[in-house]
Structure formats: C-alpha cells, structure tokens
Design an enzyme around this catalytic site. Sequence first.
Site, mmCIF file in Angstrom:
data_model
loop_
_atom_site.group_PDB
_atom_site.id
_atom_site.type_symbol
_atom_site.label_atom_id
_atom_site.label_comp_id
_atom_site.label_asym_id
_atom_site.label_seq_id
_atom_site.Cartn_x
_atom_site.Cartn_y
_atom_site.Cartn_z
ATOM 1 N N GLU A 192 11.116 0.593 9.305
ATOM 2 C CA GLU A 192 11.957 1.763 8.997
ATOM 3 C C GLU A 192 11.179 2.974 9.483
ATOM 4 O O GLU A 192 10.183 3.357 8.857
ATOM 5 C CB GLU A 192 12.190 1.871 7.482
ATOM 6 N N CYS A 242 13.417 10.958 6.414
ATOM 7 C CA CYS A 242 13.589 10.293 7.712
ATOM 8 C C CYS A 242 15.000 10.509 8.264
ATOM 9 O O CYS A 242 15.193 10.636 9.463
ATOM 10 C CB CYS A 242 13.307 8.806 7.572
ATOM 11 N N GLU A 251 10.728 14.774 15.873
ATOM 12 C CA GLU A 251 10.860 14.799 14.408
ATOM 13 C C GLU A 251 9.824 15.772 13.837
ATOM 14 O O GLU A 251 8.622 15.580 14.012
ATOM 15 C CB GLU A 251 10.618 13.397 13.839
ATOM 16 N N LYS A 306 0.846 -1.205 0.000
ATOM 17 C CA LYS A 306 0.000 0.000 0.000
ATOM 18 C C LYS A 306 0.876 1.249 0.000
ATOM 19 O O LYS A 306 1.669 1.453 0.917
ATOM 20 C CB LYS A 306 -0.897 0.040 1.240
HETATM 21 P P1 NAD Z 1 2.775 7.461 8.586
HETATM 22 O O1 NAD Z 1 3.300 6.550 9.631
HETATM 23 O O2 NAD Z 1 1.703 8.404 8.953
HETATM 24 O O3 NAD Z 1 2.216 6.630 7.353
HETATM 25 C C1 NAD Z 1 2.997 5.677 6.684
HETATM 26 C C2 NAD Z 1 2.097 4.697 5.984
HETATM 27 O O4 NAD Z 1 1.352 3.972 6.956
HETATM 28 C C3 NAD Z 1 1.062 5.322 5.050
HETATM 29 O O5 NAD Z 1 0.910 4.496 3.917
HETATM 30 C C4 NAD Z 1 -0.205 5.311 5.897
HETATM 31 O O6 NAD Z 1 -1.376 5.309 5.115
HETATM 32 C C5 NAD Z 1 -0.034 4.009 6.650
HETATM 33 N N1 NAD Z 1 -0.745 3.892 7.910
HETATM 34 C C6 NAD Z 1 -1.234 4.871 8.710
HETATM 35 N N2 NAD Z 1 -1.812 4.326 9.795
HETATM 36 C C7 NAD Z 1 -1.655 2.987 9.692
HETATM 37 C C8 NAD Z 1 -2.013 1.890 10.525
HETATM 38 N N3 NAD Z 1 -2.644 2.051 11.683
HETATM 39 N N4 NAD Z 1 -1.679 0.639 10.121
HETATM 40 C C9 NAD Z 1 -1.003 0.448 8.963
HETATM 41 N N5 NAD Z 1 -0.663 1.439 8.131
HETATM 42 C C10 NAD Z 1 -0.976 2.705 8.499
HETATM 43 O O7 NAD Z 1 4.053 8.184 8.006
HETATM 44 P P2 NAD Z 1 4.115 9.288 6.857
HETATM 45 O O8 NAD Z 1 3.589 10.565 7.452
HETATM 46 O O9 NAD Z 1 3.516 8.765 5.611
HETATM 47 O O10 NAD Z 1 5.703 9.377 6.606
HETATM 48 C C11 NAD Z 1 6.543 10.087 7.411
HETATM 49 C C12 NAD Z 1 7.246 9.198 8.420
HETATM 50 O O11 NAD Z 1 7.920 8.139 7.753
HETATM 51 C C13 NAD Z 1 8.315 9.952 9.175
HETATM 52 O O12 NAD Z 1 8.259 9.626 10.535
HETATM 53 C C14 NAD Z 1 9.609 9.423 8.560
HETATM 54 O O13 NAD Z 1 10.725 9.527 9.395
HETATM 55 C C15 NAD Z 1 9.256 8.022 8.244
HETATM 56 N N6 NAD Z 1 10.149 7.471 7.206
HETATM 57 C C16 NAD Z 1 11.108 6.563 7.566
HETATM 58 C C17 NAD Z 1 11.992 6.052 6.611
HETATM 59 C C18 NAD Z 1 13.069 5.077 6.988
HETATM 60 O O14 NAD Z 1 13.633 4.453 6.098
HETATM 61 N N7 NAD Z 1 13.380 4.914 8.254
HETATM 62 C C19 NAD Z 1 11.878 6.455 5.278
HETATM 63 C C20 NAD Z 1 10.889 7.371 4.940
HETATM 64 C C21 NAD Z 1 10.021 7.878 5.923
#
Ligand code: NAD
Length: 505
Positions: free
Chosen positions: A284, A318, A415, A210
């Site tokens: 991640e 991130c 963050e 997804k």
């Molecule tokens: P998010 O956690 O809000 O969402 C990530 C994904 O999870 C989206 O597809 C979202 O629809 C889905 N999601 C939301 N609630 C969920 C649930 N309860 N169960 C399963 N899936 C769910 O994050 P974001 O705002 O999309 O991205 C930003 C975050 O991602 C930041 O914290 C960033 O640091 C992190 N990030 C980490 C890495 C890494 O490699 N460590 C890389 C990129 C981004």
Amino acid sequence: MPTLTSAKKSPRPAARVHGRPAPELIFGDLWAYDPAPETADPKLKPRYELFIGGKFVAPASGKYFDSINPANEQKIAEMALGGAADVEAAYRAAQKAQETVWGKMPGKERAKYLFRIARLLQDRAREFAVAETMDNGKPIKETRDFDVPMAAAHFFYHAGWADKLEYVAPGRKVAPLGVVGQVIPWNFPLLMLSWKIAPAIAMGNCVVIKPATNTPLTAVKLAEIFQDAGLPPGVVNIITGPGSTGGLLMAHPTAAKIAFTGSTEVGKVIMRSVAGTEKRMTMELGGKAANIVFDDAPLDQAVEGIINGIFFNQGQVCCAGSRLLVQESVADRVVAKLKNRLRTLRVGDPLDKNTDVGAIVSRDQLATIQGYLDIGVKEGCKMWQPAGRLPTKGFYLPPTIFTGVTQSHRIAREEIFGPVLAIITFRTVEEAVEKANNTPYGLSAGVWTDKGSRILKMSTELKAGVVWANTFNKFDPASPFGGYKESGFGREGGRQGLLDYCQLA
Ligand code: NAD
C-alpha cells in the site's frame, strides 16, 4: 472534517493540557480562541518495551529512542530499539504460536479474541485518542471520532469473518498462510495496525509487525490490550525501531507473506529485497489523487469535500485529494469560496477539541513540505495561505493552496504529504480524465457532479483503487482499499483483503 462551531469573543484563559500550558494558537482572525483542551489521561509510562511472545521484553541491544510530541517538541516516552536478535525472537514466537495454537484453532474461537480486543479498545477509546494525538500531532477530534472508532471497527468486522472463512472464496478450501511480517507508516498509526493485524489473525495467521519510528506509542499500548484479551502468546509480536529494523523484518525467511504500507520509494526497496523468494507480498504505497469538481456540482458541498480531502490529518494521507481539478467556468468561484472557508480553520494545539489542523508529524516532514512550497513558488505557481499566527513551539504549517498550476509542475506530480493543494483547471470531461490519470499513482479520486451518468463514466475511466462520488475520504472495514500503478497492489478491507491473507486450495 467536522463543522466549526462559532466562538464568542472572550478573554483568553491560560489553558493547561496535561499539566502544561496549551500551545499558543490561533489562525483565522475571524474566530476568537476559546480553548477546549482534552483532559482524558493517556496513561503513559516513561519507557515502553518490545512485545514478543506475549510479554514486554527489553531489546537485546539495551538501546531506546525517544518518541516526541510534534505539537510541543517534548519527549513523550522512551521506546525500545528493536534489532536483529529481537526480530529473530519475534519470528520464533510467532512460528511457535502458529504451529501449536493459532493455526489450529477453530475460527469461531479465534473470533472471540478479536471481539474482545475490539471491546477493550472501545473501553479505552479516549485514552488511546489522547495518546495518538500526542504521538502524531493529529487533532483530537480526528483521533476521537475517526482513528480509534475505525480501529475498533476493523477488529469487530474481522471477528465477524473468523467463523465464516469458507465464504471468502466459495467452493475453495481456505487456509492460513503462516507467519506474516508487516510494516506500517506514521500517518494513521493505530488504524494501520488494525488494518494489518485484524484480517491476518482472523484468517489464522500470526504476526510480527513494526510501527513507524515516529509513532510507536499506540502500538505498544495495543499490546497491553492483547494481553488483557488473553490473546495467546506469540500471535502478535510488536517490534519498535527504525527503518533498518523494518528491512530485517521484511527479509526474514520465516515470513510467508509481507505486507507493507508506506512510501513508494521504500516499497520498491522492499520489493527488490524479496524478489526471487517465495514470499507473498502486498504493498500500500503513495498517492497523488485528483479531486474533480464539475460546474454542475453543489459547490458549497464540494468545497467542504476539497477541505476534507486535503486538510484532514494535515494532508498526511495516502489517498489525500492533493490535486484539485476544477472546471474552468467555476474555478474562480470555487477558489474564492475555498479561501473564505480556509480563513475559518483553526490551526494549532491538536489536543484542543476545536482544532481543525494540528501539527505535522516531525521536523523532517515539515522541512520536506516547506521545500515543496519553495519549489511551487520558484516554478511560478501562486501560493496562498490564510493570515494568522502559528504556535512558536512544534511543527506547524498553515493550510496552503497553489493556483496557476499545470501538470508539469512538481507540486502537481509528486506526493507532498502535507496540507498543500495544487489547483488545476480543465474544460471537458475528457480533459478531466486525462489529467486525473496523468500520474504514476492510482490510489483514489473524487468526483463532484450532479449527473449520475457522469459519475458512472468517471468511475469507470479513472485509474484509481477508490473513486468517491460527491464525498471524499470515506472509509469502511467492508470496503476494499488499495492502489493501481505505483500506489501498490493487493487490497485491505472487505472480502478482498482477506483473500490476501489466505492460501486457497
Ligand atoms: P516510509 O516508507 O518512510 O516508512 C514506512 C515504514 O517503513 C516505517 O515503519 C519505516 O520505519 C519503515 N521503513 C523505512 N525504511 C525501510 C526499509 N528499508 N525496509 C523496511 N521498512 C522500512 O513512509 P512514511 O513516511 O512512514 O509514510 C508515508 C507514506 O506512506 C506516504 O508515501 C503515504 O502515501 C504512504 N501510505 C500509504 C497508504 C496506503 O494505504 N496506500 C496508507 C498510509 C500511508
């Protein structure tokens, strides 16, 4: 971040981007604005469906949601809203492909599909770059020079592994895990897809994935490439939809492994939901990296590294260097140089080839970042932004720095995920290590110094998955990436990344 080219003063022509007037710029009055809109056609459809069993199918609910261009707040396309029945159908298709085709296929045959996908993505690189910029708001020079070529590079790299998997764990028997469920964020939509899909399918697993709710476009466009590459039906299934659909996808009993990239907060919810099951898991998550500048560093280079570290992709990274730790003796000089350089950054239309800082991904994310600016000011830190005007439509924020920051300030601890830099000073090496490690996160760090011995000492003592020396935000498919502490576990990229997608006997 690429260097700026100087622009001559000239009357501002009425630029048009994809038939519409280009959003107004401009930041940094030192520079006149010569618009250079990207003109490649992103070949968009008004509506996109789910990709299940090799076919584009309507969601069982019949519901769709809009994907919005954050640069001008206009609708790009309607996206299928996947729900429980669609997740179920996707896992069934993946399981069938796993058992009947993909799991049994010799690695050298699987490799051909990955090579084909990489080549087709290269062929359509400009189209994908424009689509990604429209969906996410990141500058076209980043999608064109980084996101899309790196995504293709991940498929090439893993294609190369597919017939050499015995070397992933020499002396051990390596087998696929089965069907894997994957959920990704919005900051590098296409690149995160390739980080997740390429190693999984190279190893012989099938995938249900997804993309983020805000940025589903390049995922469904990549599905077109899977069809064109002749990838057997069901090997990769793409379900667009909200977070709740991600929850269903992660909890599904067919998933032998789940892989999540996103916030630490959601990562913890998912970990709790699968606790006690036999699912393998990699996470991640978030970061709050220290970019550490010592007084013997080449300061002009370091300033470029600081800017790249926190303003690349509007700071929505991130591993962004969101905390600048600068040695006290050079702090004033570094801050003065930084301000001068920030005055030259172009903030505005992401489809303009000269734009350095594009749009924030959504109205909500912009509000979150602005909330942190208020917190920083309220807690007594000093905020600075270069002077300039922002486009009136779209979600924009100027590059922002805070001085007078200590470790107790929230902008130094949490963050923010935006173009906001917290500047903290230190005196000794020990103090730099202590301050850098004083965070629940541990994804990355940067060290700027002329001394090789100091680089070795720092990279040993910093608790971060990646430590960059005299550079920042450098990536390679062969180089494993992942976190310490609350930044997650497991690695993506390199041999280590493949180990997380196989069963060892
Ligand atoms: P998010 O956690 O809000 O969402 C990530 C994904 O999870 C989206 O597809 C979202 O629809 C889905 N999601 C939301 N609630 C969920 C649930 N309860 N169960 C399963 N899936 C769910 O994050 P974001 O705002 O999309 O991205 C930003 C975050 O991602 C930041 O914290 C960033 O640091 C992190 N990030 C980490 C890495 C890494 O490699 N460590 C890389 C990129 C981004």
